[in-house]
Write an enzyme that holds these catalytic residues in place. Sequence first.
Site, PDB file in Angstrom:
ATOM      1  CG  ASP A  70      49.124  24.913  37.769  1.00 62.95           C
ATOM      2  OD1 ASP A  70      48.342  24.699  38.725  1.00 62.95           O
ATOM      3  OD2 ASP A  70      49.103  25.964  37.114  1.00 62.95           O
ATOM      4  CG  HIS A 115      47.287  39.199  39.488  1.00 66.19           C
ATOM      5  ND1 HIS A 115      46.305  39.729  38.681  1.00 66.19           N
ATOM      6  CD2 HIS A 115      47.272  37.862  39.248  1.00 66.19           C
ATOM      7  CE1 HIS A 115      45.726  38.763  37.996  1.00 66.19           C
ATOM      8  NE2 HIS A 115      46.293  37.629  38.308  1.00 66.19           N
TER       9      HIS A 115
HETATM   10  C1  LIG Z   1      45.717  32.993  37.246  1.00 71.35           C
HETATM   11  S1  LIG Z   1      46.173  31.339  36.894  1.00 71.35           S
HETATM   12  C2  LIG Z   1      47.461  31.598  35.724  1.00 71.35           C
HETATM   13  C3  LIG Z   1      47.800  30.372  34.947  1.00 71.35           C
HETATM   14  C4  LIG Z   1      48.819  30.606  33.814  1.00 71.35           C
HETATM   15  N1  LIG Z   1      50.084  31.101  34.293  1.00 71.35           N
HETATM   16  C5  LIG Z   1      48.223  31.541  32.795  1.00 71.35           C
HETATM   17  O1  LIG Z   1      48.536  32.720  32.806  1.00 71.35           O
HETATM   18  O2  LIG Z   1      47.406  31.072  32.008  1.00 71.35           O
HETATM   19  C6  LIG Z   1      47.046  30.889  38.365  1.00 71.35           C
HETATM   20  C7  LIG Z   1      47.597  29.471  38.366  1.00 71.35           C
HETATM   21  O3  LIG Z   1      48.222  29.229  39.639  1.00 71.35           O
HETATM   22  C8  LIG Z   1      48.061  27.845  39.912  1.00 71.35           C
HETATM   23  N2  LIG Z   1      48.370  27.636  41.342  1.00 71.35           N
HETATM   24  C9  LIG Z   1      47.649  28.044  42.419  1.00 71.35           C
HETATM   25  N3  LIG Z   1      48.280  27.694  43.546  1.00 71.35           N
HETATM   26  C10 LIG Z   1      49.429  27.054  43.193  1.00 71.35           C
HETATM   27  C11 LIG Z   1      50.515  26.470  43.921  1.00 71.35           C
HETATM   28  N4  LIG Z   1      50.546  26.495  45.252  1.00 71.35           N
HETATM   29  N5  LIG Z   1      51.534  25.897  43.230  1.00 71.35           N
HETATM   30  C12 LIG Z   1      51.509  25.868  41.860  1.00 71.35           C
HETATM   31  N6  LIG Z   1      50.513  26.418  41.120  1.00 71.35           N
HETATM   32  C13 LIG Z   1      49.493  27.005  41.781  1.00 71.35           C
HETATM   33  C14 LIG Z   1      46.618  27.610  39.516  1.00 71.35           C
HETATM   34  O4  LIG Z   1      46.317  26.244  39.354  1.00 71.35           O
HETATM   35  C15 LIG Z   1      46.556  28.387  38.208  1.00 71.35           C
HETATM   36  O5  LIG Z   1      46.899  27.578  37.099  1.00 71.35           O
END
Ligand SMILES: C[S@@+](CC[C@H](N)C(=O)[O-])C[C@H]1O[C@@H](n2cnc3c(N)ncnc32)[C@H](O)[C@@H]1O
Length: 385
Positions: A246, A287
């Site tokens: 992440d 999404h």
């Molecule tokens: C909707 S959350 C889902 C988190 C986890 N998969 C869950 O379902 O609980 C989206 C995740 O994408 C991460 N994120 C956003 N941009 C990112 C990037 N460029 N690389 C890695 N992670 C990223 C955010 O920090 C967040 O934890």
Amino acid sequence: MMASSQEELVEAQSQIWRWALSHLVSLSIKCAIQLRIPDAINQHGKPATSLSQLVSALQIPPSKTHAFGCMMRVLSTRSTGFFSVQQRQQEEEGEEEMCYSLTPASRLLLRNEHLNQASLPLLHFHPAMRDYCSVLDTWLLEENDEGTNNDDNINKRTAFEVVNGASFWDYLAGSSGPARELKGLFYDAMVSDSKLVADALVSSAGGEGSLLFRGVRSLVDVAGGTGIVAAAVAEAYPEMKCVVLDLPHVVEGLSARPHPGNLEFMGGDMLESVPSADAILLKWILHNWDDESCVKILKCCKAAVSGDEGKKGKVIVIDMVMSEVGVEDDLSREIQLCFDLMMATLYNAKERNEMEWKGLFDAAGFSDYKIIRQIGPRSIIEAYP
Ligand SMILES: C[S@@+](CC[C@H](N)C(=O)[O-])C[C@H]1O[C@@H](n2cnc3c(N)ncnc32)[C@H](O)[C@@H]1O
């Protein structure tokens, strides 16, 4: 226009009223969480708690008991379903009183409930979230900023960005008080959802869970947040090497907290690269992104599971597969449509139907995919390189 009957007109007016007032239901849910009404009913210990017992437990002043009773009734209808209500005779006074008990939904709002789901409703009332929803009319009409139409990024500014001055992810990385508060609520909401989904994924050891992870010796939970799902998988499969990837500010300090020995945290950018593994998990990620970014992410994931020795793994996607237009509306479809609107306004992204998922997998070079099963309005999809 065909003349409507008086009956149809009145029904149409009621429909407008119902949805115009629906924010009062959401506000009542927020209030119930903040006043800890489910806990007060639970602590009372009897099958049902009378209104006066609740008023006394929560120290509601006499001048507010009527309003409190109104709110309890709103939360106890067949369609809201947060409490069940019966009229009962009180043991001491012998008077009839409304008595409330918990339902499966309010049990998920109990403070000490392992699967507590209170953060998501609270998240949507944070000022940064609430304010962006109130500018949708001007945002929808805005072609670009200050008459410039040659900057694509300006044209793509989300409603969230227009109001809060930063994209959702950049805002969360900020250090202001409201940003830290929103970050806390957002990741708490992800944790509570992940606990529920993790249970669904691994609880059926020997069944669904083991089929999903059969032969998987290593797993990367891409954009796995604080690692709840990966930790549950790592615990259920101690031989599996699990990694959570992440953003650096999200995984910072997580290695120092208790976690299974076969789980590691890694800071990085999934749009750049993803570490190799037998399986990649993308739960509730795609999404949040437009098609172009999804193809980039999926290409990184495909490269990560393609293996050097010709052995190919899989990418497990947990996200909504929108039901087709024309399918009868049900709760799942209503939730999918609201999430679709939220993704469009918050991230310039979307929920996808099966054809759109196929388009993404094809564009990223996957050879096949399979929709495995549904978890509420979301589905588990496997994509094969
Ligand atoms: C909707 S959350 C889902 C988190 C986890 N998969 C869950 O379902 O609980 C989206 C995740 O994408 C991460 N994120 C956003 N941009 C990112 C990037 N460029 N690389 C890695 N992670 C990223 C955010 O920090 C967040 O934890």
